[in-house]
Design a protein around this motif. Structure first.
Motif, PDB file in Angstrom:
ATOM      1  N   ILE A  27       6.091-111.695   7.380  1.00 23.53           N
ATOM      2  CA  ILE A  27       6.756-111.206   8.586  1.00 23.53           C
ATOM      3  C   ILE A  27       7.787-112.238   9.031  1.00 23.53           C
ATOM      4  CG2 ILE A  27       6.449-110.503  10.990  1.00 23.53           C
ATOM      5  CD1 ILE A  27       3.580-109.713  10.277  1.00 23.53           C
ATOM      6  N   SER A  28       9.027-111.783   9.226  1.00 23.04           N
ATOM      7  CA  SER A  28      10.096-112.638   9.744  1.00 23.04           C
ATOM      8  C   SER A  28      10.344-112.299  11.198  1.00 23.04           C
ATOM      9  CB  SER A  28      11.388-112.434   8.954  1.00 23.04           C
ATOM     10  OG  SER A  28      11.265-112.982   7.676  1.00 23.04           O
ATOM     11  N   ILE A  29      10.394-113.339  12.025  1.00 26.65           N
ATOM     12  CA  ILE A  29      10.666-113.183  13.450  1.00 26.65           C
ATOM     13  C   ILE A  29      11.961-113.940  13.734  1.00 26.65           C
ATOM     14  CG2 ILE A  29       9.835-113.603  15.790  1.00 26.65           C
ATOM     15  CD1 ILE A  29       7.316-113.828  13.088  1.00 26.65           C
ATOM     16  N   VAL A  30      13.037-113.222  13.991  1.00 24.65           N
ATOM     17  CA  VAL A  30      14.329-113.854  14.214  1.00 24.65           C
ATOM     18  C   VAL A  30      14.370-114.419  15.633  1.00 24.65           C
ATOM     19  CG1 VAL A  30      16.826-113.535  14.301  1.00 24.65           C
ATOM     20  CG2 VAL A  30      15.474-112.351  12.552  1.00 24.65           C
ATOM     21  N   ILE A  31      14.575-115.734  15.718  1.00 23.19           N
ATOM     22  CA  ILE A  31      14.699-116.421  16.999  1.00 23.19           C
ATOM     23  C   ILE A  31      16.177-116.598  17.339  1.00 23.19           C
ATOM     24  CG2 ILE A  31      14.145-118.524  18.275  1.00 23.19           C
ATOM     25  CD1 ILE A  31      11.645-116.856  17.460  1.00 23.19           C
ATOM     26  N   GLY A  32      16.980-116.888  16.333  1.00 22.21           N
ATOM     27  CA  GLY A  32      18.414-117.060  16.525  1.00 22.21           C
ATOM     28  C   GLY A  32      18.799-118.526  16.557  1.00 22.21           C
ATOM     29  N   ASP A  33      18.446-119.202  17.634  1.00 23.83           N
ATOM     30  CA  ASP A  33      18.798-120.605  17.833  1.00 23.83           C
ATOM     31  C   ASP A  33      17.913-121.511  16.965  1.00 23.83           C
ATOM     32  OD1 ASP A  33      20.171-122.691  19.714  1.00 23.83           O
ATOM     33  OD2 ASP A  33      18.034-123.226  19.715  1.00 23.83           O
ATOM     34  N   ALA A  34      18.541-122.408  16.207  1.00 29.55           N
ATOM     35  CA  ALA A  34      17.800-123.279  15.292  1.00 29.55           C
ATOM     36  C   ALA A  34      16.852-124.219  16.026  1.00 29.55           C
ATOM     37  CB  ALA A  34      18.776-124.070  14.417  1.00 29.55           C
ATOM     38  N   ASP A  35      17.290-124.802  17.151  1.00 33.25           N
ATOM     39  CA  ASP A  35      16.423-125.724  17.890  1.00 33.25           C
ATOM     40  C   ASP A  35      15.201-125.008  18.455  1.00 33.25           C
ATOM     41  OD1 ASP A  35      18.032-127.942  17.382  1.00 33.25           O
ATOM     42  OD2 ASP A  35      19.230-127.632  19.191  1.00 33.25           O
ATOM     43  N   LYS A  36      15.402-123.816  19.015  1.00 33.92           N
ATOM     44  CA  LYS A  36      14.272-123.044  19.540  1.00 33.92           C
ATOM     45  C   LYS A  36      13.316-122.654  18.412  1.00 33.92           C
ATOM     46  CE  LYS A  36      16.423-121.040  23.631  1.00 33.92           C
ATOM     47  NZ  LYS A  36      16.805-119.782  24.301  1.00 33.92           N
ATOM     48  N   THR A  37      13.885-122.327  17.270  1.00 38.19           N
ATOM     49  CA  THR A  37      13.051-121.969  16.117  1.00 38.19           C
ATOM     50  C   THR A  37      12.171-123.136  15.714  1.00 38.19           C
ATOM     51  OG1 THR A  37      14.721-120.399  15.348  1.00 38.19           O
ATOM     52  CG2 THR A  37      13.115-121.167  13.715  1.00 38.19           C
ATOM     53  N   MET A  38      12.748-124.329  15.663  1.00 40.93           N
ATOM     54  CA  MET A  38      11.979-125.504  15.283  1.00 40.93           C
ATOM     55  C   MET A  38      10.902-125.815  16.325  1.00 40.93           C
ATOM     56  SD  MET A  38      13.073-126.122  12.360  1.00 40.93           S
ATOM     57  CE  MET A  38      12.175-127.635  12.061  1.00 40.93           C
ATOM     58  N   ARG A  39      11.239-125.709  17.621  1.00 46.21           N
ATOM     59  CA  ARG A  39      10.240-125.948  18.675  1.00 46.21           C
ATOM     60  C   ARG A  39       9.111-124.925  18.593  1.00 46.21           C
ATOM     61  NH1 ARG A  39      14.625-126.341  22.310  1.00 46.21           N
ATOM     62  NH2 ARG A  39      13.749-124.690  23.589  1.00 46.21           N
ATOM     63  N   ALA A  40       9.466-123.671  18.363  1.00 50.46           N
ATOM     64  CA  ALA A  40       8.453-122.622  18.240  1.00 50.46           C
ATOM     65  C   ALA A  40       7.553-122.892  17.039  1.00 50.46           C
ATOM     66  CB  ALA A  40       9.122-121.259  18.116  1.00 50.46           C
ATOM     67  N   PRO A  60      22.155-117.631   7.743  1.00 45.43           N
ATOM     68  CA  PRO A  60      23.390-117.820   8.505  1.00 45.43           C
ATOM     69  C   PRO A  60      23.122-118.354   9.916  1.00 45.43           C
ATOM     70  CG  PRO A  60      23.387-115.669   7.432  1.00 45.43           C
ATOM     71  CD  PRO A  60      22.012-116.238   7.273  1.00 45.43           C
ATOM     72  N   THR A  61      24.085-119.108  10.452  1.00 50.88           N
ATOM     73  CA  THR A  61      23.999-119.610  11.820  1.00 50.88           C
ATOM     74  C   THR A  61      23.729-118.453  12.772  1.00 50.88           C
ATOM     75  OG1 THR A  61      25.525-121.404  11.288  1.00 50.88           O
ATOM     76  CG2 THR A  61      25.261-120.849  13.616  1.00 50.88           C
ATOM     77  N   GLY A  62      22.817-118.679  13.707  1.00 52.48           N
ATOM     78  CA  GLY A  62      22.473-117.665  14.689  1.00 52.48           C
ATOM     79  C   GLY A  62      21.374-116.718  14.249  1.00 52.48           C
ATOM     80  N   THR A  63      20.840-116.923  13.042  1.00 54.67           N
ATOM     81  CA  THR A  63      19.771-116.048  12.554  1.00 54.67           C
ATOM     82  C   THR A  63      18.510-116.832  12.160  1.00 54.67           C
ATOM     83  OG1 THR A  63      20.498-116.061  10.241  1.00 54.67           O
ATOM     84  CG2 THR A  63      21.462-114.366  11.687  1.00 54.67           C
TER      85      THR A  63
END
Length: 94
Positions: A27-40, A60-63
């Motif tokens: 399952i892929s959950i798109v967060i968008g922002d790279a920093d938020k993705t890493m924190r999550a 790609p950036t933003g995904t």
């Protein structure tokens, strides 16, 4: 396992998360922002929920996204723990 995947996807969507459609155990959950993705990803991993944090240049950036792989041996308690952890992510990070 496919029914569990569908149920988890529906529940993650209900939390306001952008989840790729399908019924596979990945399952892929798109967060968008790279920093938020890493924190999550760090928050989930600290709770024993192992996720991959995928960010540019892999996507790609933003995904940026989190990716989880479900096991066929998941119990109801495991599913509840996963959803509770993602609920915390939705509240605290997104």
């Amino acid at each position: 396992a496919r029914e569990i995947s569908k149920a988890i996807r529906r529940s993650l969507n209900a939390l306001g998360l952008s989840v790729a459609e399908g019924d596979s155990n990945i399952i892929s959950i798109v967060i968008g922002d790279a920093d938020k993705t890493m924190r999550a990803g760090r928050l989930l991993n600290s709770q024993g929920i192992l996720v991959g944090s995928i960010r540019p240049p892999t996507v790609p950036t933003g995904t940026s996204r989190l990716r989880i792989s479900l096991k066929a041996t998941l119990t109801l308690e495991d599913v509840e723990r996963i959803l509770a952890a993602f609920g915390q992510v939705a509240k605290e990070i997104l």
